[in-house]
Design an enzyme around this catalytic site. Structure first.
Site, PDB file in Angstrom:
ATOM      1  N   CYS A 178     -17.875  -6.669   6.082  1.00  0.00           N
ATOM      2  CA  CYS A 178     -16.626  -5.965   5.772  1.00  0.00           C
ATOM      3  C   CYS A 178     -16.755  -6.618   4.373  1.00  0.00           C
ATOM      4  CB  CYS A 178     -15.188  -6.046   6.525  1.00  0.00           C
ATOM      5  SG  CYS A 178     -14.037  -5.428   5.845  1.00  0.00           S
ATOM      6  N   CYS A 427       3.827   3.646  -5.371  1.00  0.00           N
ATOM      7  CA  CYS A 427       2.113   3.924  -4.640  1.00  0.00           C
ATOM      8  C   CYS A 427       2.317   5.267  -4.841  1.00  0.00           C
ATOM      9  CB  CYS A 427       1.662   2.814  -3.699  1.00  0.00           C
ATOM     10  SG  CYS A 427       2.968   3.713  -1.488  1.00  0.00           S
TER      11      CYS A 427
END
Ligand SMILES: C[S@@+](CC[C@H](N)C(=O)[O-])C[C@H]1O[C@@H](n2cnc3c(N)ncnc32)[C@H](O)[C@@H]1O
Length: 469
Positions: A178, A427
């Site tokens: 990752c 956001c």
């Protein structure tokens, strides 16, 4: 367009832009909008309609006829299966363009606002390795690839440590790599996974709710100190201590290791009793000379460098002077409030999570700031007529609500408070635009600045400055 009963196939659709949640957007020959998943802007595709609405189609890609010139090779072997970095196949430059466009379009279309300045999006210096917090889940039901299923071979152990497969809550992708968090994030996760398998520790069984190891959270600060949090389904003292000692010995970067026994139906940490096995149970983070104490339950912006930029720009937009009284709505652990308190006469922060408010008060003490106060409760219940009658009038108001935006009552209250300036950090520019529309008779939207906190995803933050008419 070819059509077989309910099976509508749209052919030769050129995708020209990106829409909400990262879908690619195109038009049919008749001019009807098509929102396509599984493709990127610039692709020409055939797509199968999943939902036919009066104004648009929602469709999934069937075939890519021509690949977008903006496509890049995804970096991660899990791309396409893992739900994490959906735009890894799109160049970062284009990701930024599409984010900027989406914010601008939302403010114009949903907000119905014209004539504001759009500053160029503030991209992230780091396109990868920008997250300071990751949470992984243990499961005894590893997600099998199509290759594994079709080969009918026995691939042995089904234990996995990684991310939930989108839409398949009980299946976990066994993460090999990752690129979101710096090392030793991968090293730690893989070491824990291998140790657990080798020592026969039981991975969580989501369906039957049993097992031992449940989740594994890693958090680091900008000094490279790490916090580890294990959630265990049940207590197995000897196994637990052996595992913790193994991790601590192998990774001296760990400053604190905490754990919780969680036999609830969900993984949420907020109502759990956290126990400290090693260290103090929290980390300190520094931002522009301010100190913040971060516990396992604390909300803290996950992209540290972009959070610095976001806070600095918010402060710049607010243009605080030493005589200003400032309200900081949805203050969280008081991060923005502390930045403001250094410049302002007085700051009032409001937030619904008691632990965040406790942390905000502690941060103020830690930073020697006495010109601020914090209140806890649902915004619409705290930020009322009565509250305003008992508190000083605001010169400037900063608001940073969650994705849903502000409750209409809160917007109405802001209009009554009538500060000279409002800085709205969001956001989700769609809900921000909805809220701005409610304020546009009283306030001019002067400028907006999109900030990219999450490269490789469609998410984007937006700062808006409003001035009282
Ligand atoms: C986007 S975060 C802002 C955090 C903070 N400004 C920061 O940068 O660290 C939104 C905050 O709103 C809080 N919140 C969510 N719903 C709320 C509500 N109805 N009333 C008050 N606060 C709420 C959340 O707990 C969260 O801390």
């Amino acid at each position: 367009m070819s059509k077989k009963k309910k099976n509508i196939i749209l052919e030769n659709i050129k995708l020209i832009s990106a829409g909400a949640k990262g879908v690619a957007v195109g038009k049919t020959e008749e001019g009807k909008t098509v929102l396509v998943t599984g493709a990127v802007p610039g692709d020409i595709v055939n797509a199968r309609v999943k939902k036919a609405k009066s104004k648009y189609y929602e469709a999934e890609v069937l075939e890519i006829l021509e690949k977008s010139p903006y496509r890049v090779e995804p970096k991660c072997i899990h791309f396409g299966v893992c739900g994490g970095c959906k735009w890894q196949n799109l160049s970062y430059e284009k990701q930024l363009d599409f984010k900027q466009e989406e914010v601008y379009n939302n403010i114009k279309r949903i907000g119905g606002i014209e004539n504001f300045e759009t500053l160029p999006i503030l991209g992230s210096e780091e396109e990868y390795f920008y997250r300071n917090k990751m949470e992984f889940s243990f499961s005894n039901a590893r997600w099998l690839t199509q290759f594994e299923i079709s080969s009918e071979e026995n691939f042995g152990n089904k234990d996995a440590l990684g991310f939930h497969i989108p839409g398949m809550w009980s299946k976990i992708l066994d993460l090999k790599e990752c690129f979101l968090q710096e090392e030793p994030s991968n090293e730690m996760r893989l070491a824990v996974r291998d140790y657990a398998i080798k020592n026969g520790l039981e991975f969580y069984d989501v369906k039957n709710q049993e097992g031992f190891l449940r989740t594994f959270m890693l958090r680091q600060n900008s000094k490279g100190e790490w916090m580890v949090l294990f959630q265990l389904y049940r207590e197995e003292k000897e196994n637990r201590e052996n595992l913790f000692n193994f991790v601590l010995e192998k990774f001296p970067q760990i400053k604190t290791l905490v754990f919780a026994i969680n036999s609830k139906g969900n993984d949420s940490v907020y109502d759990l009793d956290i126990q400290t096995y090693f260290g103090e149970g929290f980390l300190y983070e520094e931002m522009d000379g301010l100190q913040f104490k971060i516990g396992p339950k604390s909300f803290f912006q996950t992209n540290y460098k972009q959070a610095l930029n976001l806070y600095r720009k918010t402060l710049e937009f607010a243009g605080i002077t030493e005589n200003d009284v400032v309200y900081d709505l949805y203050t969280g652990t008081g991060t923005i409030a502390q930045y403001i308190a250094k410049k302002a006469k007085y700051v009032i922060g409001i937030e619904s999570v008691q632990e965040a408010i406790d942390a905000a008060k502690e941060h103020a003490k830690l930073n020697g700031l006495e010109n601020c106060e914090f209140h806890c409760g649902d915004m619409k219940d705290v930020f009322t007529e009565e509250f305003l009658a008992n508190h000083p009038k605001a010169d400037v108001l900063v608001t940073d609500p969650p994705r849903d935006g502000m409750h209409q009552k809160v917007v109405e209250q802001i209009l009554k408070l009538a500060p000279k300036k409002i800085v709205y950090v969001s956001c989700n520019s769609a809900t921000q635009a909805r809220d701005l529309a409610l304020m546009k008779d009283d306030y001019d939207l002067v400028k907006i600045l999109p900030v990219d906190m999450f490269p490789q995803t469609h998410h984007v933050e937006n700062i808006a400055l409003l001035i009282k008419k």
